[in-house]
Design a protein around this motif. Structure first.
Motif, PDB file in Angstrom:
ATOM      1  N   GLU A 267       1.380  -7.732  16.436  1.00 30.32           N
ATOM      2  CA  GLU A 267       0.553  -6.958  15.529  1.00 30.32           C
ATOM      3  C   GLU A 267      -0.007  -5.624  16.566  1.00 30.32           C
ATOM      4  O   GLU A 267      -0.892  -4.744  16.400  1.00 30.32           O
ATOM      5  CB  GLU A 267      -0.916  -7.696  15.408  1.00 30.32           C
ATOM      6  CG  GLU A 267      -0.602  -8.889  14.470  1.00 30.32           C
ATOM      7  CD  GLU A 267       0.108  -8.530  13.106  1.00 30.32           C
ATOM      8  OE1 GLU A 267      -0.039  -7.537  12.789  1.00 30.32           O
ATOM      9  OE2 GLU A 267       0.347  -9.388  12.252  1.00 30.32           O
ATOM     10  N   HIS A 268       0.615  -5.675  17.962  1.00 35.68           N
ATOM     11  CA  HIS A 268      -0.079  -4.763  18.683  1.00 35.68           C
ATOM     12  C   HIS A 268       1.092  -3.903  19.475  1.00 35.68           C
ATOM     13  O   HIS A 268       2.234  -4.525  19.658  1.00 35.68           O
ATOM     14  CB  HIS A 268      -0.850  -5.473  19.872  1.00 35.68           C
ATOM     15  CG  HIS A 268      -2.120  -6.297  19.483  1.00 35.68           C
ATOM     16  ND1 HIS A 268      -1.737  -7.680  18.961  1.00 35.68           N
ATOM     17  CD2 HIS A 268      -3.281  -6.131  19.342  1.00 35.68           C
ATOM     18  CE1 HIS A 268      -2.818  -8.122  18.400  1.00 35.68           C
ATOM     19  NE2 HIS A 268      -3.691  -7.217  18.742  1.00 35.68           N
ATOM     20  N   MET A 269       0.861  -2.850  20.045  1.00 31.37           N
ATOM     21  CA  MET A 269       1.538  -2.114  20.905  1.00 31.37           C
ATOM     22  C   MET A 269       0.630  -1.459  21.936  1.00 31.37           C
ATOM     23  O   MET A 269      -0.402  -0.765  21.704  1.00 31.37           O
ATOM     24  CB  MET A 269       2.416  -0.766  20.108  1.00 31.37           C
ATOM     25  CG  MET A 269       3.124   0.052  21.355  1.00 31.37           C
ATOM     26  SD  MET A 269       4.215   1.441  20.473  1.00 31.37           S
ATOM     27  CE  MET A 269       5.489   0.335  19.635  1.00 31.37           C
ATOM     28  N   ILE A 270       1.037  -1.602  23.127  1.00 32.02           N
ATOM     29  CA  ILE A 270       0.234  -1.136  24.402  1.00 32.02           C
ATOM     30  C   ILE A 270       1.110   0.025  25.110  1.00 32.02           C
ATOM     31  O   ILE A 270       2.236   0.207  24.989  1.00 32.02           O
ATOM     32  CB  ILE A 270       0.078  -2.186  25.464  1.00 32.02           C
ATOM     33  CG1 ILE A 270      -0.224  -3.696  25.160  1.00 32.02           C
ATOM     34  CG2 ILE A 270      -0.771  -1.698  26.644  1.00 32.02           C
ATOM     35  CD1 ILE A 270      -1.368  -3.678  24.222  1.00 32.02           C
ATOM     36  N   LEU A 271       0.074   1.130  25.102  1.00 34.59           N
ATOM     37  CA  LEU A 271       0.610   2.288  25.558  1.00 34.59           C
ATOM     38  C   LEU A 271      -0.026   2.944  26.861  1.00 34.59           C
ATOM     39  O   LEU A 271      -1.394   2.597  27.109  1.00 34.59           O
ATOM     40  CB  LEU A 271       0.229   3.325  24.657  1.00 34.59           C
ATOM     41  CG  LEU A 271       0.880   3.213  23.215  1.00 34.59           C
ATOM     42  CD1 LEU A 271       0.171   4.138  22.174  1.00 34.59           C
ATOM     43  CD2 LEU A 271       2.497   3.325  23.021  1.00 34.59           C
ATOM     44  N   LYS A 272       0.790   3.400  27.884  1.00 37.01           N
ATOM     45  CA  LYS A 272       0.088   4.081  29.027  1.00 37.01           C
ATOM     46  C   LYS A 272      -0.174   5.564  28.625  1.00 37.01           C
ATOM     47  O   LYS A 272       0.598   6.018  28.089  1.00 37.01           O
ATOM     48  CB  LYS A 272       1.166   3.915  30.047  1.00 37.01           C
ATOM     49  CG  LYS A 272       0.884   4.636  31.502  1.00 37.01           C
ATOM     50  CD  LYS A 272       1.775   4.475  32.333  1.00 37.01           C
ATOM     51  CE  LYS A 272       1.142   5.116  33.797  1.00 37.01           C
ATOM     52  NZ  LYS A 272       2.234   5.188  34.671  1.00 37.01           N
ATOM     53  N   THR A 273      -1.620   5.684  28.860  1.00 35.58           N
ATOM     54  CA  THR A 273      -1.932   7.260  28.811  1.00 35.58           C
ATOM     55  C   THR A 273      -1.906   8.202  29.972  1.00 35.58           C
ATOM     56  O   THR A 273      -2.172   7.569  31.055  1.00 35.58           O
ATOM     57  CB  THR A 273      -3.559   7.325  28.374  1.00 35.58           C
ATOM     58  OG1 THR A 273      -4.115   6.814  29.218  1.00 35.58           O
ATOM     59  CG2 THR A 273      -3.418   6.211  27.059  1.00 35.58           C
ATOM     60  N   PRO A 274      -1.511   9.309  29.847  1.00 38.25           N
ATOM     61  CA  PRO A 274      -1.935  10.417  31.013  1.00 38.25           C
ATOM     62  C   PRO A 274      -3.043  10.137  31.701  1.00 38.25           C
ATOM     63  O   PRO A 274      -4.108   9.805  31.071  1.00 38.25           O
ATOM     64  CB  PRO A 274      -1.269  11.648  30.550  1.00 38.25           C
ATOM     65  CG  PRO A 274      -0.778  11.407  29.288  1.00 38.25           C
ATOM     66  CD  PRO A 274      -1.239  10.067  28.744  1.00 38.25           C
ATOM     67  N   ALA A 275      -3.226  10.500  32.888  1.00 38.53           N
ATOM     68  CA  ALA A 275      -4.401  10.248  33.615  1.00 38.53           C
ATOM     69  C   ALA A 275      -5.430  11.747  33.066  1.00 38.53           C
ATOM     70  O   ALA A 275      -4.926  12.858  32.783  1.00 38.53           O
ATOM     71  CB  ALA A 275      -4.041  10.904  35.297  1.00 38.53           C
ATOM     72  N   GLY A 276      -6.534  11.306  32.910  1.00 33.40           N
ATOM     73  CA  GLY A 276      -7.398  12.446  32.374  1.00 33.40           C
ATOM     74  C   GLY A 276      -7.591  12.375  30.929  1.00 33.40           C
ATOM     75  O   GLY A 276      -8.382  13.042  30.426  1.00 33.40           O
ATOM     76  N   SER A 277      -6.841  11.446  30.034  1.00 37.05           N
ATOM     77  CA  SER A 277      -6.731  11.511  28.768  1.00 37.05           C
ATOM     78  C   SER A 277      -8.059  10.821  28.405  1.00 37.05           C
ATOM     79  O   SER A 277      -8.726  10.170  28.945  1.00 37.05           O
ATOM     80  CB  SER A 277      -5.528  11.021  28.134  1.00 37.05           C
ATOM     81  OG  SER A 277      -5.342   9.685  28.681  1.00 37.05           O
ATOM     82  N   ASN A 278      -8.317  11.171  27.146  1.00 39.48           N
ATOM     83  CA  ASN A 278      -9.825  10.710  26.538  1.00 39.48           C
ATOM     84  C   ASN A 278      -9.679  10.094  25.354  1.00 39.48           C
ATOM     85  O   ASN A 278     -10.229  10.540  24.262  1.00 39.48           O
ATOM     86  CB  ASN A 278     -10.801  11.904  26.612  1.00 39.48           C
ATOM     87  CG  ASN A 278     -11.966  11.326  26.204  1.00 39.48           C
ATOM     88  OD1 ASN A 278     -12.475  10.297  26.661  1.00 39.48           O
ATOM     89  ND2 ASN A 278     -13.032  12.222  25.631  1.00 39.48           N
TER      90      ASN A 278
END
Length: 368
Positions: free
Chosen positions: A310-321
């Motif tokens: 039921e989930h997907m984990i995502l890495k976000t770019p530094a500084g994203s909000n």
């Protein structure tokens, strides 16, 4: 100005959701007809969309012949008004009886199926003879994919045996070359032509030795532009209708548009530079590597790093909000099995979800 994919009334759409865009579907049908302008040589595969609404859109464009993979898809097509349906599957076991029941339910529709062995052909013949009926059959040819079928070299003997069976009509040859996915179109063309040479040789042998001229159905989305150049060969693309990033990256000569997306929301921010969305295995095809299962049109820098039911984990770019509740619009790498995970599709017209289409043929059985 909004991007083409954004949904203004998104607060009314629960996620994860499949969203389809009819204007872009229509454009894909238009593009298809530039490759194969003679619609009598089009037999689109419906395994991608599984939708009666899409079937009716194709029928309205003069396309009357279709291909499908399941009896439910065949029933969906017949109920939508299709007049000629090829079940591109060998009906083993109870499927033959279901197919006979389906032909009886829709007597004004022409049905056909595949065979690659005489034992199954005899079974199908017995079933249809019991129903006082007949079914057209195409010999399923293995032209290098090694998934199903009989080699063209061995198929002449099978064709002759089919002629003696009372419940079937030996009608055609089916050659699916889905393994040919070379990015270089010239290389793909050469391989396709080499594989098809054995099919054409078989067809000529059948003509010479039996007097019959079998119909030929060949190819899928990667090779249909090549088969479209052949005389009297029906083409069977499927993915073109919705398109996906898998084929967009490979089939660079085909300008189809993304017409189906997965819409998802951020549901948690468990750690720095990490978000969780509600796009689990149950909402998007997951047979391909994690890193390319989905591409987000409004957030292309997100990198999947984990995936569960039921989930997907995502890495976000530094500084994203990113915030909980943010909406992402994703293009599947493989749209066909993704569609099968959704019982309905949100229909987006002028940036508004105006209705829902049932993915009717995702069921294993409709009525038959």
């Amino acid at each position: 100005m909004s991007d083409w994919f954004t949904i203004n009334n998104i607060e009314q759409v629960d996620t994860p959701a499949l969203a389809v865009y009819p204007d872009r579907i229509k454009e894909n049908i238009r593009i298809l007809k530039t490759f194969v302008p003679d619609v009598t040589r089009l037999r689109p595969h419906m395994k991608t969309n599984k939708s009666p609404e899409v079937a009716k859109m194709l029928i309205s464009e003069g396309i009357t012949q279709f291909k499908c993979a399941t009896i439910a898809e065949a029933e969906m097509l017949a109920d939508a008004g299709a007049k000629d349906i090829l079940l591109a599957y060998q009906p083993v076991g109870p499927k033959a009886e279901r197919l006979a029941e389906l032909t009886a339910k829709f007597p004004n529709t022409i049905f056909a199926c595949l065979v690659d062995t005489i034992a199954t052909a005899r079974h199908i013949s017995n079933v249809f003879e019991k129903h006082a009926s007949t079914i057209k059959v195409y010999i399923d040819l293995n032209v290098g994919m090694n998934r199903t079928g009989i080699t063209p070299a061995a198929a002449l003997a099978l064709y002759k045996e089919l002629l003696s069976l009372p419940g079937i009509v030996a009608y055609g040859l089916h050659a699916y070359d889905g393994h040919l996915r070379d990015v270089d179109f010239a290389v793909r063309t050469q391989k396709c032509n080499e594989a098809f040479a054995a099919v054409e040789n078989l067809r000529q042998q059948i003509i010479q030795q039996t007097g019959n001229s079998p119909a030929v159905v060949a190819g899928g989305t990667p090779t249909f532009p090549i088969h479209s150049k052949r005389k009297d060969v029906a083409c069977s693309p499927g993915t073109y209708i919705y398109w996906d990033t898998g084929y967009k990256g490979i089939l660079q000569e085909q300008p189809f548009l993304f017409a189906a997306l997965v819409v998802t929301r951020v549901i948690s921010i468990p750690a720095e530079n990490t978000i969780c969305i509600d796009l689990g295995h149950k909402a998007i095809a997951s047979e391909n590597p994690l890193t390319n299962r989905v591409t987000f049109l409004n957030a292309p820098d997100l990198q999947p790093i984990g995936h569960s039911e039921e989930h997907m984990i995502l890495k976000t770019p530094a500084g994203s909000n990113y915030q909980v509740g943010d909406v992402l619009y994703g293009v599947p790498y493989h749209v066909c099995p993704t569609v099968a995970l959704h019982d309905r599709a949100a229909v987006v017209i002028n940036h508004e979800v105006q209705q829902y289409w049932t993915t009717r043929a995702r069921n294993r059985m409709i009525t038959v």
